[in-house]
Design a protein around this motif. Structure first.
Motif, short mmCIF file in Angstrom:
data_model
loop_
_atom_site.label_atom_id
_atom_site.label_comp_id
_atom_site.label_asym_id
_atom_site.label_seq_id
_atom_site.Cartn_x
_atom_site.Cartn_y
_atom_site.Cartn_z
N LEU A 297 0.83 -1.20 0.00
CA LEU A 297 0.00 0.00 0.00
C LEU A 297 0.86 1.25 0.00
O LEU A 297 1.93 1.28 0.65
N TYR A 298 0.41 2.30 -0.70
CA TYR A 298 1.11 3.57 -0.77
C TYR A 298 0.14 4.68 -0.41
O TYR A 298 -1.03 4.64 -0.76
N GLY A 299 0.67 5.70 0.30
CA GLY A 299 -0.17 6.81 0.69
C GLY A 299 0.64 8.00 1.14
O GLY A 299 1.88 8.01 1.05
N ALA A 300 -0.05 9.03 1.63
CA ALA A 300 0.59 10.26 2.08
C ALA A 300 0.04 10.65 3.44
O ALA A 300 -1.15 10.44 3.73
N TYR A 303 3.69 15.39 5.98
CA TYR A 303 4.88 15.71 5.19
C TYR A 303 5.48 14.50 4.47
O TYR A 303 6.50 14.63 3.82
N ASP A 304 4.88 13.34 4.60
CA ASP A 304 5.53 12.11 4.14
C ASP A 304 4.73 11.39 3.07
O ASP A 304 3.49 11.43 3.05
N ARG A 320 7.66 1.83 5.11
CA ARG A 320 8.87 2.35 4.48
C ARG A 320 8.62 3.80 4.13
O ARG A 320 7.65 4.11 3.42
N LEU A 321 9.46 4.69 4.60
CA LEU A 321 9.35 6.11 4.26
C LEU A 321 9.99 6.34 2.90
O LEU A 321 11.19 6.13 2.72
N ALA A 369 16.18 -2.00 -8.23
CA ALA A 369 16.16 -3.21 -7.40
C ALA A 369 15.49 -2.97 -6.05
O ALA A 369 15.73 -3.71 -5.09
N ASP A 370 14.68 -1.91 -5.98
CA ASP A 370 13.91 -1.61 -4.76
C ASP A 370 14.81 -1.40 -3.54
O ASP A 370 14.42 -1.68 -2.41
N VAL A 371 16.00 -0.89 -3.78
CA VAL A 371 16.95 -0.62 -2.69
C VAL A 371 17.39 0.83 -2.77
O VAL A 371 17.76 1.31 -3.84
N GLY A 372 17.35 1.54 -1.65
CA GLY A 372 17.78 2.92 -1.62
C GLY A 372 16.61 3.88 -1.63
O GLY A 372 15.43 3.48 -1.68
#
Length: 423
Positions: A297-300, A303-304, A320-321, A369-372
């Protein structure tokens, strides 16, 4: 739950179907509202198959109670878009201040909500439908499906967020106030999730069912957005307060920092589970969330921009921020849902900061690669001049990677714009 599962899969195709947008974008005004035809437009707008855009303006119209509008594209690129007012709210039982976000059903009917009106002047609200005319050019048919009783009643008050319509015509949504149980952090109840079932015969009464009443700390309180739906038909949303976070009301009362929650139909009853408790650094999630193809899931929140990874077996989801806005050129205070393009980039708006302090449109690109860290690109910074200020609500993709949205100015001289952001 087959119907909601289908709705979820359709939504996933739409959300992941847009092309990527490069950073060299410019804003073009496609309509300048004048107050009589709407004031303070809000996204996300909605496209039909013919390329017409549909949206709402919180205020304006004959009585100042808001409108639903359509914008028809020009015959040639760069020409003038044509606005049609589909409904001019009269206030009172007709509804006032339409909430952001409209929804189509399979027959082309439009569903939406108003924050006010209905059974009281403030924070009651309505659910409405607009049926397209049988012949082109005729008026749309408006009907109020449900009038909420308000903040102190069981059926809810002040609906918020986008609605979901399943294949059987049932409507799902949230109301910020009201409910069937007391709230630990408020004198009245603190919000509901609800469904509306269509009548058995045309013209009959729609029936509301309260799926869940939020109870306050440590439960959620005051849902601020609509639902994301997973392939199993579970509903996911956010509340602006509640949870186990240590946020206070400024006078010492712990009100929580907000939650992400799941509603699951089990043996005929909807059961709530808190999947994440927000904390003070990113309190107040108030937008709809969206799934990616991997079930995240993605959201806001304030400030994030964040993602939530489902657990392997039980327990809370892992956050995950993705990006934290700070006052400055890149923008601050997230102002919309986030939206995917076909390459996995996220798009959204902020309501403050930017170069001149009037908000931004941004793109967040995932790392290899979904890292960083995710990479931020500021696509637009609003000046408060010809392009207005404060991009209002979310965005939608049109053809050729063009984004469409709305900006609003909080004064009588400039009621707002519908805009396109062109690659």
């Amino acid at each position: 739950m087959h119907n909601l599962r289908t709705a979820a899969l359709i939504a996933a195709v739409v959300l992941l179907g847009g092309p990527a947008l490069p950073a060299t974008a410019k804003t073009i005004t496609i309509h300048h509202f004048n107050g009589r035809d709407g004031r303070n437009p809000a996204g996300p707008m909605l496209f039909d198959r013919m390329g017409n855009l549909y949206g709402v303006a919180y205020y304006g119209g004959t009585s100042g109670s808001g409108i639903v509008f359509a914008l028809s594209p020009p015959a040639t690129r760069g020409g003038k878009w044509t606005e049609t007012v589909l409904h001019d709210f009269a206030g009172g039982t007709d509804g006032l201040a339409p909430s952001r976000g409209l929804t189509f059903d399979r027959a082309g009917n439009i569903y939406g909500s108003t924050f006010g009106g209905g059974n009281c002047s403030d924070a009651c609200g309505t659910i409405f439908a607009l049926r397209p005319p049988a012949h082109r050019g005729r008026a749309w048919t408006y009907a109020v499906l449900h009038r909420f009783r308000g903040p102190n009643f069981g059926d809810g008050g002040a609906p918020a967020g986008d609605l979901i319509v399943d294949r059987s015509g049932n409507i799902y949504g949230t109301a910020t106030f009201g409910g069937l149980v007391p709230c630990t952090i408020s004198p009245g109840p603190c919000g509901v999730a609800f469904s509306l079932s269509p009548p058995s015969s045309p013209g009959g009464q729609w029936n509301e069912t309260v799926l869940y009443t939020f109870a306050g700390v440590p439960d959620g309180a005051f849902p601020g957005g609509g639902f994301a739906v997973d392939p199993n038909g579970d509903l996911y949303g956010t509340t602006e307060q509640g949870g186990t976070g240590k946020c206070t009301d400024g006078e010492g009362l712990v009100i929580g920092c907000g939650t992400a929650y799941r509603l699951r139909l089990t043996n005929g009853t909807w059961k709530e589970s808190i999947i994440f408790d927000f904390h003070a650094a990113e309190s107040g999630p108030g937008s709809d969330m969206v799934f990616d193809g991997a079930g995240r899931l993605y959201g806001a929140a304030d400030y994030d921009v964040f993602s939530l990874q489902p657990p392997v077996s039980g327990g809370l989801w892992k956050e995950r921020l993705l990006y934290r806005f700070t006052p400055g050129i890149s923008g601050s205070i997230t102002a919309s849902d986030v939206m995917f393009d076909g390459n996995g980039n996220l798009y959204g708006t902020t309501s403050a900061s930017g170069l001149t302090g009037f908000g931004t449109v941004y793109e967040l690109s995932p790392p290899l690669a979904d890292v960083g860290p995710w990479r931020l690109t500021t696509l637009q910074m609003y000046s408060g001049g010809f392009d207005a200020l404060m991009p209002s609500g979310g965005l939608v993709f049109g053809q050729n990677g063009v984004l469409y949205g709305a900006t609003a100015k909080l004064d009588q001289t400039n009621p707002g714009y519908a805009i396109e952001i062109v690659p």
